[in-house]
Design a protein around this motif. Structure first.
Motif, PDB file in Angstrom:
ATOM      1  N   VAL A  63      75.777  55.117  -9.641  1.00  0.00           N
ATOM      2  CA  VAL A  63      76.340  55.646 -10.887  1.00  0.00           C
ATOM      3  C   VAL A  63      76.864  54.512 -11.768  1.00  0.00           C
ATOM      4  N   THR A  64      77.398  53.473 -11.136  1.00  0.00           N
ATOM      5  CA  THR A  64      77.861  52.307 -11.894  1.00  0.00           C
ATOM      6  C   THR A  64      76.704  51.706 -12.691  1.00  0.00           C
ATOM      7  N   GLU A  65      75.547  51.577 -12.057  1.00  0.00           N
ATOM      8  CA  GLU A  65      74.383  51.037 -12.757  1.00  0.00           C
ATOM      9  C   GLU A  65      73.934  51.970 -13.881  1.00  0.00           C
ATOM     10  N   LEU A  66      73.957  53.276 -13.643  1.00  0.00           N
ATOM     11  CA  LEU A  66      73.595  54.225 -14.691  1.00  0.00           C
ATOM     12  C   LEU A  66      74.490  54.056 -15.913  1.00  0.00           C
ATOM     13  N   ALA A  67      75.797  53.892 -15.678  1.00  0.00           N
ATOM     14  CA  ALA A  67      76.751  53.769 -16.777  1.00  0.00           C
ATOM     15  C   ALA A  67      76.531  52.475 -17.549  1.00  0.00           C
ATOM     16  N   MET A  68      76.249  51.376 -16.847  1.00  0.00           N
ATOM     17  CA  MET A  68      76.016  50.112 -17.536  1.00  0.00           C
ATOM     18  C   MET A  68      74.732  50.151 -18.358  1.00  0.00           C
ATOM     19  N   ARG A  69      73.701  50.792 -17.839  1.00  0.00           N
ATOM     20  CA  ARG A  69      72.462  50.928 -18.618  1.00  0.00           C
ATOM     21  C   ARG A  69      72.708  51.788 -19.862  1.00  0.00           C
ATOM     22  N   GLU A  70      73.517  52.826 -19.712  1.00  0.00           N
ATOM     23  CA  GLU A  70      73.829  53.686 -20.855  1.00  0.00           C
ATOM     24  C   GLU A  70      74.657  52.933 -21.891  1.00  0.00           C
ATOM     25  N   LEU A  71      75.586  52.130 -21.435  1.00  0.00           N
ATOM     26  CA  LEU A  71      76.414  51.365 -22.371  1.00  0.00           C
ATOM     27  C   LEU A  71      75.547  50.428 -23.208  1.00  0.00           C
ATOM     28  N   ARG A  72      74.617  49.736 -22.562  1.00  0.00           N
ATOM     29  CA  ARG A  72      73.726  48.855 -23.321  1.00  0.00           C
ATOM     30  C   ARG A  72      72.872  49.657 -24.298  1.00  0.00           C
ATOM     31  N   ARG A  73      72.428  50.828 -23.874  1.00  0.00           N
ATOM     32  CA  ARG A  73      71.602  51.667 -24.753  1.00  0.00           C
ATOM     33  C   ARG A  73      72.382  52.087 -25.991  1.00  0.00           C
ATOM     34  N   GLN A  74      73.691  52.333 -25.813  1.00  0.00           N
ATOM     35  CA  GLN A  74      74.514  52.819 -26.917  1.00  0.00           C
ATOM     36  C   GLN A  74      74.927  51.716 -27.884  1.00  0.00           C
ATOM     37  N   ILE A  75      75.208  50.517 -27.378  1.00  0.00           N
ATOM     38  CA  ILE A  75      75.762  49.489 -28.265  1.00  0.00           C
ATOM     39  C   ILE A  75      74.816  48.311 -28.485  1.00  0.00           C
ATOM     40  N   GLY A  76      73.682  48.275 -27.768  1.00  0.00           N
ATOM     41  CA  GLY A  76      72.675  47.256 -28.017  1.00  0.00           C
ATOM     42  C   GLY A  76      72.828  46.013 -27.163  1.00  0.00           C
ATOM     43  N   ASP A  77      71.784  45.211 -27.132  1.00  0.00           N
ATOM     44  CA  ASP A  77      71.747  43.999 -26.311  1.00  0.00           C
ATOM     45  C   ASP A  77      72.688  42.919 -26.817  1.00  0.00           C
ATOM     46  N   ASN A  78      72.952  42.905 -28.106  1.00  0.00           N
ATOM     47  CA  ASN A  78      73.716  41.801 -28.688  1.00  0.00           C
ATOM     48  C   ASN A  78      75.227  42.034 -28.678  1.00  0.00           C
ATOM     49  N   SER A  79      75.650  43.206 -28.285  1.00  0.00           N
ATOM     50  CA  SER A  79      77.079  43.500 -28.238  1.00  0.00           C
ATOM     51  C   SER A  79      77.658  43.073 -26.892  1.00  0.00           C
ATOM     52  N   GLU A  80      78.958  42.859 -26.888  1.00  0.00           N
ATOM     53  CA  GLU A  80      79.616  42.372 -25.686  1.00  0.00           C
ATOM     54  C   GLU A  80      79.916  43.535 -24.732  1.00  0.00           C
ATOM     55  N   LEU A  81      79.466  43.380 -23.501  1.00  0.00           N
ATOM     56  CA  LEU A  81      79.696  44.376 -22.462  1.00  0.00           C
ATOM     57  C   LEU A  81      80.696  43.818 -21.450  1.00  0.00           C
ATOM     58  N   SER A  82      81.681  44.619 -21.097  1.00  0.00           N
ATOM     59  CA  SER A  82      82.661  44.227 -20.089  1.00  0.00           C
ATOM     60  C   SER A  82      82.824  45.357 -19.088  1.00  0.00           C
ATOM     61  N   MET A  83      83.514  45.050 -17.978  1.00  0.00           N
ATOM     62  CA  MET A  83      83.777  46.050 -16.952  1.00  0.00           C
ATOM     63  C   MET A  83      85.246  46.010 -16.570  1.00  0.00           C
ATOM     64  N   VAL A  84      85.818  47.189 -16.346  1.00  0.00           N
ATOM     65  CA  VAL A  84      87.190  47.319 -15.853  1.00  0.00           C
ATOM     66  C   VAL A  84      87.144  48.197 -14.614  1.00  0.00           C
ATOM     67  N   GLY A  85      87.694  47.684 -13.516  1.00  0.00           N
ATOM     68  CA  GLY A  85      87.690  48.457 -12.282  1.00  0.00           C
ATOM     69  C   GLY A  85      89.059  48.481 -11.646  1.00  0.00           C
ATOM     70  N   TYR A  86      89.415  49.613 -11.100  1.00  0.00           N
ATOM     71  CA  TYR A  86      90.682  49.788 -10.387  1.00  0.00           C
ATOM     72  C   TYR A  86      90.388  50.038  -8.912  1.00  0.00           C
ATOM     73  N   SER A  87      90.917  49.198  -8.029  1.00  0.00           N
ATOM     74  CA  SER A  87      90.811  49.371  -6.584  1.00  0.00           C
ATOM     75  C   SER A  87      89.345  49.372  -6.137  1.00  0.00           C
ATOM     76  N   THR A  88      88.853  50.502  -5.625  1.00  0.00           N
ATOM     77  CA  THR A  88      87.443  50.589  -5.244  1.00  0.00           C
ATOM     78  C   THR A  88      86.546  50.351  -6.439  1.00  0.00           C
ATOM     79  N   GLY A  89      86.982  50.811  -7.607  1.00  0.00           N
ATOM     80  CA  GLY A  89      86.214  50.573  -8.828  1.00  0.00           C
ATOM     81  C   GLY A  89      86.065  49.100  -9.138  1.00  0.00           C
TER      82      GLY A  89
END
Length: 480
Positions: free
Chosen positions: A161-187
């Protein structure tokens, strides 16, 4: 008959007798399994984030139907018409969410912790949305519904599901936008795992920076023994042994009950992560690993503070291409009034973490300025340095608070459910952060020690400001 076979036989008989009296009386949320939940096997090449959300909608419809068909007076969170039931809220923070900004700065995928829900990342997600981030808050499979969701889940389901969300984020904001991740504990562990995977597979969206809250790099040794207990729980009449505990479910956004399998998956994930980090470091593949900012309570009964430094930060190489990573440690309250009743092992751990050794990352401590005050200073040891520089902060330990905790890190003091000073404008059925209960024991379902563990972060404003700086958001110091 030798003593060990006799002992084993006696143990098995005891478990069977104990289970016979409990399995048939198990509450619905300890025996009913929702079959609409996502697994990694569902992630076919054409499966997308939108498909996950649609499947999640079916899952929560099934949950609603299940609660309606199994009414109980002692259901608390799982009572169909209870204010604790997130299905009755205007927005269900136990579900995945997407927050769209008015003006786009970048994007971030946010991942919650084990037995938690997306509510735990809600406050920071809303803040990042206001700062211009497109936010995807992921509900990890098995969470937000019934505790039985953690009976069969695998950590690979969460990774998928983490990979699905990251692929969706890139689809929504494009390749040239900055992508980051925030995780809590197991996340946080899942975020690191994904970043390592993206280093190997350049077709995956590459995170630019990471923010890790109470990162789960190591867990207790007991988790390693949980697999045997879980296997025994699959035997007839021993299904009750698949639970480490079964508790009343009065927390609207976190399971109180905990399965053996959940502990085992935490162990599997951390061991996988440690091996993967060590292998990548040996092959010099961490050079381009995204800079990571972590916040960790020195004392933490859920994850190992020492493991964060030993298995992750110590493996990071010197990086001249990017800013160094940073580890922030929240020390315990070392006011002299707590000294006579404080265990010595926390001081030993602090000394071990802050040995005068040059590091490839920034090391920061927040703690008392002196033993005579609750006021806080920041001690910062830059990359490669052997000593710290002190900066006084406009913060202090609240009265009676002797340390932070694993569960406190992501919640501001005004969180409506877990805050010490809850926002009165929102109410989700209960306020668990500022309970001060007095009366006769055994009257309430809340354990007596529940009031002792801190549920909100008195230094949240500092953490939020540091995250803003880390992600390139400028904000004046007066906003602390």
């Amino acid at each position: 008959m030798h003593i060990w076979p006799r002992f084993f036989l006696l143990l098995m008989c005891s478990l069977v007798l104990a289970s016979c009296s409990t399995v048939k009386n198990a509450k619905p949320w300890h025996r009913i399994i929702l079959d609409e939940e996502f697994t990694a096997a569902d992630a076919t090449p054409n499966y997308r984030w939108a498909d996950y959300l649609a499947q999640e909608t079916r899952l929560f419809a099934q949950l609603q139907q299940t609660l309606r068909a199994n009414p109980r007076a002692d259901a608390y969170r799982f009572q169909f018409d209870s204010p604790l039931n997130s299905l009755n809220h205007s927005r269900n923070w136990n579900r995945s969410f997407v927050l769209k900004p008015q003006h786009l700065r970048g994007g971030v995928v946010m991942l919650h912790g084990l037995s938690d829900s997306p509510y735990s990342i809600r406050s920071l997600a809303l803040h990042l949305q206001q700062q211009g981030f497109y936010v995807i808050g992921v509900r990890l499979p098995g969470h937000g519904t019934l505790p039985t969701g953690l009976l069969n889940v695998q950590w690979e389901d969460w990774a998928a599901v983490t990979e699905l969300a990251m692929r969706e984020l890139r689809r929504q904001i494009g390749d040239n936008s900055e992508l980051s991740m925030v995780g809590y504990s197991t996340g946080a562990a899942l975020a690191i795992n994904y970043a390592l995977q993206a280093q190997e597979n350049q077709q995956l969206p590459q995170p630019r920076k990471m923010v890790l809250l109470s990162p789960m790099i190591g867990v207790s040794k007991f988790a390693a023994l949980s697999k045997g207990l879980d296997l025994a729980g699959h035997l007839p009449l021993l299904s009750d042994e698949r639970w480490l505990n079964k508790k009343p479910e009065y927390n609207p956004f976190k399971y109180n009950s905990f399965t053996v399998n959940a502990g085992w998956q935490a162990h599997r994930l951390t061991k996988h992560l440690q091996r993967k980090i060590q292998l990548a470091a040996a092959k010099n593949k961490l050079v381009n690993f995204p800079p990571s900012l972590s916040f960790q309570s020195l004392v933490d009964t859920t994850v190992s503070t020492a493991a964060i430094e030993e298995y992750f930060y110590r493996a990071l190489p010197e990086n001249t291409q990017q800013s160094p990573s940073e580890l922030v440690i929240f020390d315990i309250n070392r006011n002299q009034y707590f000294a006579p009743i404080t265990r010595s092992d926390s001081k030993e751990l602090l000394n071990a973490l802050f040995q005068p050794t040059a590091r490839n990352y920034h090391l920061v401590k927040l703690g008392n300025r002196t033993s005579e005050t609750n006021q806080i200073s920041e001690w910062r040891r830059p990359e490669g340095a052997l000593s710290e520089h002190e900066t006084q902060l406009p913060l202090e330990y609240p009265r009676g608070v002797f340390s932070l905790s694993h569960v406190a890190i992501p919640f501001p003091m005004n969180d409506p459910t877990f805050g010490l000073e809850p926002d009165e404008q929102e109410f989700f059925g209960i306020r668990l952060g500022n309970l001060s209960l007095r009366g006769e024991k055994n009257t309430l379902v809340i354990p007596a020690d529940a009031n002792q563990r801190l549920n909100a972060n008195p230094f949240y404003s500092y953490m939020e400001q540091r995250i803003d700086e880390w992600l390139g958001i400028s904000r004046p110091p007066a906003m602390l």
